[in-house]
Design a protein around this motif. Structure first.
Motif, PDB file in Angstrom:
ATOM      1  N   GLN A 147      83.361  42.297 -53.274  1.00  0.00           N
ATOM      2  CA  GLN A 147      82.561  42.831 -54.363  1.00  0.00           C
ATOM      3  C   GLN A 147      81.550  43.774 -53.727  1.00  0.00           C
ATOM      4  N   VAL A 148      81.327  44.917 -54.367  1.00  0.00           N
ATOM      5  CA  VAL A 148      80.422  45.926 -53.813  1.00  0.00           C
ATOM      6  C   VAL A 148      79.148  45.981 -54.643  1.00  0.00           C
ATOM      7  N   ALA A 149      78.020  45.652 -54.028  1.00  0.00           N
ATOM      8  CA  ALA A 149      76.725  45.857 -54.689  1.00  0.00           C
ATOM      9  C   ALA A 149      76.495  47.369 -54.746  1.00  0.00           C
ATOM     10  N   PRO A 150      76.252  47.934 -55.926  1.00  0.00           N
ATOM     11  CA  PRO A 150      76.308  49.397 -56.070  1.00  0.00           C
ATOM     12  C   PRO A 150      75.128  50.175 -55.517  1.00  0.00           C
ATOM     13  N   GLY A 151      73.981  49.517 -55.290  1.00  0.00           N
ATOM     14  CA  GLY A 151      72.812  50.234 -54.802  1.00  0.00           C
ATOM     15  C   GLY A 151      72.767  50.295 -53.290  1.00  0.00           C
ATOM     16  N   LEU A 152      72.807  51.500 -52.727  1.00  0.00           N
ATOM     17  CA  LEU A 152      72.788  51.686 -51.276  1.00  0.00           C
ATOM     18  C   LEU A 152      71.383  52.100 -50.845  1.00  0.00           C
ATOM     19  N   PRO A 153      70.582  51.152 -50.324  1.00  0.00           N
ATOM     20  CA  PRO A 153      69.185  51.436 -50.003  1.00  0.00           C
ATOM     21  C   PRO A 153      69.025  52.064 -48.627  1.00  0.00           C
ATOM     22  N   CYS A 154      67.789  52.544 -48.363  1.00  0.00           N
ATOM     23  CA  CYS A 154      67.526  53.136 -47.043  1.00  0.00           C
ATOM     24  C   CYS A 154      67.426  52.060 -45.972  1.00  0.00           C
ATOM     25  N   GLY A 155      66.933  50.870 -46.350  1.00  0.00           N
ATOM     26  CA  GLY A 155      66.835  49.753 -45.416  1.00  0.00           C
ATOM     27  C   GLY A 155      65.557  49.707 -44.605  1.00  0.00           C
ATOM     28  N   THR A 156      64.719  50.744 -44.708  1.00  0.00           N
ATOM     29  CA  THR A 156      63.533  50.802 -43.845  1.00  0.00           C
ATOM     30  C   THR A 156      62.210  50.845 -44.605  1.00  0.00           C
ATOM     31  N   CYS A 157      62.226  51.200 -45.887  1.00  0.00           N
ATOM     32  CA  CYS A 157      60.961  51.311 -46.627  1.00  0.00           C
ATOM     33  C   CYS A 157      60.384  49.926 -46.902  1.00  0.00           C
ATOM     34  N   ARG A 158      59.169  49.873 -47.434  1.00  0.00           N
ATOM     35  CA  ARG A 158      58.501  48.588 -47.657  1.00  0.00           C
ATOM     36  C   ARG A 158      59.231  47.745 -48.696  1.00  0.00           C
ATOM     37  N   PHE A 159      59.875  48.398 -49.677  1.00  0.00           N
ATOM     38  CA  PHE A 159      60.629  47.633 -50.673  1.00  0.00           C
ATOM     39  C   PHE A 159      61.861  46.997 -50.040  1.00  0.00           C
ATOM     40  N   CYS A 160      62.580  47.787 -49.244  1.00  0.00           N
ATOM     41  CA  CYS A 160      63.773  47.248 -48.576  1.00  0.00           C
ATOM     42  C   CYS A 160      63.396  46.118 -47.621  1.00  0.00           C
ATOM     43  N   GLN A 161      62.321  46.310 -46.891  1.00  0.00           N
ATOM     44  CA  GLN A 161      61.898  45.303 -45.926  1.00  0.00           C
ATOM     45  C   GLN A 161      61.474  44.002 -46.594  1.00  0.00           C
ATOM     46  N   ASN A 162      61.123  44.085 -47.884  1.00  0.00           N
ATOM     47  CA  ASN A 162      60.722  42.890 -48.625  1.00  0.00           C
ATOM     48  C   ASN A 162      61.818  42.389 -49.568  1.00  0.00           C
ATOM     49  N   GLY A 163      63.057  42.859 -49.347  1.00  0.00           N
ATOM     50  CA  GLY A 163      64.191  42.379 -50.126  1.00  0.00           C
ATOM     51  C   GLY A 163      64.325  42.977 -51.505  1.00  0.00           C
ATOM     52  N   MET A 164      63.533  44.007 -51.823  1.00  0.00           N
ATOM     53  CA  MET A 164      63.589  44.646 -53.147  1.00  0.00           C
ATOM     54  C   MET A 164      64.308  45.987 -53.030  1.00  0.00           C
ATOM     55  N   HIS A 165      65.566  45.930 -52.594  1.00  0.00           N
ATOM     56  CA  HIS A 165      66.325  47.148 -52.308  1.00  0.00           C
ATOM     57  C   HIS A 165      66.464  48.046 -53.531  1.00  0.00           C
ATOM     58  N   HIS A 166      66.525  47.446 -54.722  1.00  0.00           N
ATOM     59  CA  HIS A 166      66.732  48.215 -55.945  1.00  0.00           C
ATOM     60  C   HIS A 166      65.537  49.112 -56.283  1.00  0.00           C
TER      61      HIS A 166
END
Length: 347
Positions: A83-102
Motif C-alpha cells: 500500500q502506498v501512502a500518497p504524501g511524499l514529505p521532505c523528511g527534514t522540516c520540523r513537521f516531518c521530524q515530529n511525525g506530521m508529514h502531511h
C-alpha cells in the motif's frame, strides 16, 4: 508502454498508452492492482485542485505489487504486496521530524504532483521510499481492503486529534466511505452511541450495522432528533464527512457543552456559510479540531488496524471497475451510488 487514464484537462480523461516509468536509483516501480476513487479525485476531475498539475494520472488510494526496485533500495523487493501512502514529505522540516508529514510545506502527492494509481504501473520516487510511504500488505488482506488504508488513515488523524474515546456520543454526517470508516474507528476507540445523519436511504441501509441510530434530515429535523436522543445534553463530538455547509451549522447546534467539532471534510463555500452561528463555539465552550489528510505514520497505524482485524472493511467496496471505465466510476462517486468504488487493474 502501459495503459493509463490521464486527466488532460478539466473534465477530460483519456485512456492512453504512455511510457512505463523508468525506475532509477532509490525509486520503486509498483504494478498497480487496485486504486480507490474518492471525492478528491472527483473534485480534481470536475474543477481541478490546488496541487494538481496537468496532464496527470489521478489516483492516490494505491495498492499493488513491487515490479522493480532501484539501486540501494532494501526496504522492499520485487513481489512484495504494497500500500502506498500518497504524501511524499521532505523528511527534514520540523513537521516531518515530529511525525506530521502531511503538514510538510514541501510535500508532494501521488496523483497530483506525481502520476498516481489509475495506470498499470506507478513510480514511487526516492524521497517517498526513504520517508516510509511503502507499507507491506499482509496476505490476510485483499488489495481492495488495503486500498482503504489511506482514507482510514485520514480518520485516524482526525480522531486522534479530537480524542474520540470511551463513552463518547458521536454524530457523523454522511455515510460515504469516510463516514462509515469514522464510525468503525470510533467504535474501536470505545465510543458509546454513534448517530448517522444521511439523506440517501440506500446509504442508510448499507451503513446500519456501523451505527446505533440513523436520521434522514429530509424527513425529520436532525437537530431536534439528536437533542432528543441525548436527553437534551447534546453530542460529545460531531464529524461532518460531506462538503455541505449545513452540516457545519447542524454540528455546532447538536454539540453539548465542551463538545468537539471535527472539521474533517472541506466545505463547499457559499454565502450560506455566513449564516452559521459561530457564537455557539463561545457560549458552549466548544473545541474545533481540524484535520487534513494523513501522515505516513497514520497510514501505518491504519494498515495495522486492518491487518489485525480490529476494523473490518471487506463489505465496503460495492463496485469494482476496469481502468477503461474510470469516467463512469468518477460519475458514480458524484452520484453517491455506492459505498466505495474502486478501479481494479486486473479486470
Amino acid at each position: 508502454m502501459m495503459k493509463a487514464a490521464r486527466l488532460e484537462e478539466i473534465q477530460k480523461i483519456r485512456i492512453t498508452n504512455v511510457a512505463e516509468p523508468e525506475c532509477r536509483k532509490g525509486d520503486v516501480l509498483v504494478k498497480v492492482m487496485a486504486c480507490g476513487i474518492c471525492r478528491t479525485d472527483l473534485k480534481a476531475y470536475q474543477i481541478g485542485q490546488r496541487d494538481l498539475h496537468l496532464p496527470r494520472v489521478l489516483g492516490h488510494e494505491i495498492t499493488g505489487v513491487v515490479a522493480e526496485t532501484g539501486r540501494e533500495v532494501t526496504c522492499v523487493k520485487p513481489g512484495d504486496r504494497l500500500q502506498v501512502a500518497p504524501g511524499l514529505p521532505c523528511g527534514t522540516c520540523r513537521f516531518c521530524q515530529n511525525g506530521m508529514h502531511h503538514l510538510c510545506n514541501d510535500i508532494k502527492i501521488m496523483g497530483f504532483h506525481y502520476d498516481g494509481g489509475f495506470a498499470e504501473y506507478v513510480l514511487v520516487p526516492e524521497n517517498g521510499v526513504k520517508n516510509g510511504v511503502l507499507n507491506k500488505i499482509p496476505e490476510t488482506l485483499t488489495f481492495y481492503e488495503a486500498a482503504l488504508t489511506e482514507p482510514l488513515a485520514c480518520c485516524v488523524n482526525m480522531q486522534e486529534s479530537a480524542g474520540i474515546g470511551l463513552g463518547d456520543q458521536v454524530v457523523i454526517f454522511g455515510a460515504g466511505p469516510l463516514g462509515v470508516l469514522n464510525a468503525k474507528l470510533a467504535r474501536k476507540r470505545g465510543a458509546g452511541r454513534i448517530i448517522l445523519v444521511e439523506k440517501r436511504e440506500e446509504r442508510i441501509e448499507a451503513a446500519k450495522n456501523d451505527f446505533d441510530e440513523w436520521i434522514n434530515p429530509t424527513g425529520e429535523n436532525a437537530v431536534s432528533k439528536i437533542l432528543m436522543l441525548t436527553e437534551g445534553k447534546g453530542a460529545d463530538a460531531a464529524i461532518p464527512c460531506c462538503p455541505d455547509p449545513q452540516t457545519m451549522a447542524d454540528s455546532l447546534a447538536i454539540l453539548g457543552k465542551r463538545g468537539r467539532f471535527c472539521f474533517f471534510s472541506g466545505m463547499v463555500l457559499s454565502e450560506s456559510v455566513l449564516a452559521i452561528d459561530l457564537n455557539l463555539i463561545h457560549y458552549k465552550e466548544l473545541s474545533v479540531y481540524g484535520a487534513y489528510g494523513c501522515s505516513s505514520l497514520h497510514n501505518r497505524e491504519a494498515l495495522d488496524l486492518l491487518a489485525a482485524g480490529m476494523i473490518k472493511v471487506n463489505d465496503m467496496t460495492t463496485r469494482a471497475l476496469p481502468l477503461s471505465d474510470i469516467v463512469q466510476g468518477i460519475e458514480k462517486v458524484a452520484r453517491r451510488e455506492d459505498t466505495n468504488t474502486i478501479i481494479d487493474l486486473t479486470l
